[in-house]
Write a protein that holds these residues in place. Structure first.
Motif, short mmCIF file in Angstrom:
data_model
loop_
_atom_site.label_atom_id
_atom_site.label_comp_id
_atom_site.label_asym_id
_atom_site.label_seq_id
_atom_site.Cartn_x
_atom_site.Cartn_y
_atom_site.Cartn_z
N LYS A 110 0.86 -1.19 0.00
CA LYS A 110 0.00 0.00 0.00
C LYS A 110 0.89 1.24 0.00
N ALA A 111 0.41 2.27 -0.70
CA ALA A 111 1.06 3.59 -0.63
C ALA A 111 0.26 4.40 0.38
N GLN A 112 0.87 4.72 1.50
CA GLN A 112 0.18 5.42 2.58
C GLN A 112 0.85 6.76 2.84
N GLY A 113 0.06 7.83 2.83
CA GLY A 113 0.61 9.16 3.04
C GLY A 113 -0.35 10.21 2.55
N PHE A 114 0.19 11.24 1.89
CA PHE A 114 -0.68 12.30 1.37
C PHE A 114 -0.05 12.93 0.14
N TYR A 115 -0.89 13.62 -0.63
CA TYR A 115 -0.40 14.49 -1.69
C TYR A 115 -1.22 15.76 -1.68
N ALA A 116 -0.57 16.85 -2.08
CA ALA A 116 -1.22 18.15 -2.06
C ALA A 116 -0.81 18.94 -3.29
N SER A 117 -1.75 19.73 -3.80
CA SER A 117 -1.46 20.59 -4.94
C SER A 117 -0.63 21.77 -4.45
N ALA A 118 0.62 21.85 -4.93
CA ALA A 118 1.57 22.81 -4.39
C ALA A 118 2.09 23.80 -5.43
N SER A 119 1.41 23.89 -6.57
CA SER A 119 1.85 24.82 -7.62
C SER A 119 0.67 25.63 -8.12
N GLN A 120 0.91 26.92 -8.38
CA GLN A 120 -0.13 27.78 -8.92
C GLN A 120 -0.08 27.86 -10.45
N GLN A 121 1.04 27.40 -11.05
CA GLN A 121 1.21 27.51 -12.49
C GLN A 121 0.89 26.22 -13.26
N GLU A 122 1.05 25.06 -12.62
CA GLU A 122 0.79 23.78 -13.27
C GLU A 122 0.28 22.81 -12.21
N VAL A 123 -0.25 21.68 -12.65
CA VAL A 123 -0.70 20.69 -11.68
C VAL A 123 0.54 19.96 -11.16
N GLY A 124 1.06 20.46 -10.06
CA GLY A 124 2.26 19.91 -9.44
C GLY A 124 1.97 19.53 -8.01
N LEU A 125 2.17 18.27 -7.69
CA LEU A 125 1.84 17.77 -6.36
C LEU A 125 3.09 17.63 -5.49
N LEU A 126 2.94 17.94 -4.22
CA LEU A 126 3.90 17.52 -3.21
C LEU A 126 3.42 16.16 -2.73
N ILE A 145 8.98 8.00 0.11
CA ILE A 145 9.10 8.92 -1.03
C ILE A 145 8.68 10.31 -0.57
N LEU A 146 9.44 11.32 -0.96
CA LEU A 146 9.05 12.71 -0.72
C LEU A 146 9.52 13.52 -1.92
N GLY A 147 8.57 14.12 -2.66
CA GLY A 147 9.02 14.86 -3.83
C GLY A 147 7.89 15.55 -4.58
N ARG A 148 8.27 16.11 -5.72
CA ARG A 148 7.37 16.88 -6.58
C ARG A 148 6.94 16.02 -7.77
N ASN A 149 5.63 16.01 -8.03
CA ASN A 149 5.08 15.21 -9.11
C ASN A 149 4.24 16.11 -10.01
N THR A 150 4.76 16.45 -11.18
CA THR A 150 4.00 17.23 -12.17
C THR A 150 3.21 16.23 -13.00
N VAL A 151 1.96 16.03 -12.62
CA VAL A 151 1.21 14.85 -13.06
C VAL A 151 0.97 14.76 -14.56
N PHE A 152 1.03 15.87 -15.30
CA PHE A 152 0.79 15.81 -16.75
C PHE A 152 2.09 15.68 -17.55
N SER A 153 3.23 15.55 -16.88
CA SER A 153 4.49 15.25 -17.58
C SER A 153 4.50 13.76 -17.91
N ALA A 154 5.12 13.41 -19.03
CA ALA A 154 5.15 12.00 -19.45
C ALA A 154 5.83 11.12 -18.42
N VAL A 155 6.99 11.56 -17.91
CA VAL A 155 7.73 10.81 -16.89
C VAL A 155 8.11 11.80 -15.79
#
Length: 199
Positions: A110-126, A145-155
């Motif tokens: 299981k992936a347990q934790g949280f994600y939050a929208s942390a960008s005003q310019q693109e859909v970028g999650l913390l 894992i702790l990082g930035r995820n720009t969800v509409f990027s290919a990778v």
């Protein structure tokens, strides 16, 4: 005789010599004891041998719809609804990790934790989450894992910052690719490739 000095070998001189010796020893020991809250260890004393590189591939199922969602909204800002990126929105997750892209394929954790929208310019999650494994020798071990995820990027790439159990002292990175995304429900299936150095 009054005013006479103690004779050599007298109990007074012996007691004074012992007292001075104790004071000198305490002056040397106490500062070391007071500052020794940390110490350097040999990694072999913890059973750590040669570091190895492992690769894991699994699918992360983020389910917002239905009667039993695995991702639930826990917070949002007053301006979130007017933001094109959902800035300020936060979800808590308990997402299944499976060997295949189908949610009914073999569950490995299981992936347990949280994600939050942390960008005003693109859909970028913390994203902050633990991969809590349930399969084979990895059962009970976690990768964090702790990082930035720009969800509409290919990778996307996020760092591995630690772990527990078989992944103590873990470090590495994950590469993330969206397998499928439902724009109506918000449900997503994401492929994770994890490259982790551990002992």
């Amino acid at each position: 005789m009054s005013g006479s000095s103690p004779r050599p070998g007298s109990p007074f001189i012996l007691l004074s010599a012992i007292t001075v010796t104790i004071i000198i020893l305490l002056c040397q020991i106490l500062p070391v004891a007071a500052s020794s809250f940390g110490e350097t260890l040999n990694r072999r004393s913890l059973g750590l041998k040669k570091e190895k590189l492992s690769h894991f591939r699994f699918y992360w199922h983020d389910i917002l719809s239905g009667r039993n969602p695995t991702a639930v909204r826990v917070a949002r800002a007053s301006t979130t609804n007017s933001s094109s990126t959902g800035f300020g929105l936060m979800f808590m997750i308990d997402d299944p990790l499976t060997v295949g892209p189908e949610v009914k394929s073999k569950l490995v954790g299981k992936a347990q934790g949280f994600y939050a929208s942390a960008s005003q310019q693109e859909v970028g999650l913390l994203m902050a989450m633990n991969f809590a494994f349930m399969e084979g020798k990895y059962n009970g071990s976690t990768i964090t894992i702790l990082g930035r995820n720009t969800v509409f990027s290919a990778v996307r790439e996020m760092p591995v910052i630690g772990g527990s159990g078989l992944f103590r002292f873990a470090r590495g990175y994950v590469q993330v690719k969206t397998h499928s995304f439902n724009f109506t429900s918000g449900d997503a299936v994401v492929e994770y490739n994890v490259f982790v150095l551990h002992y």
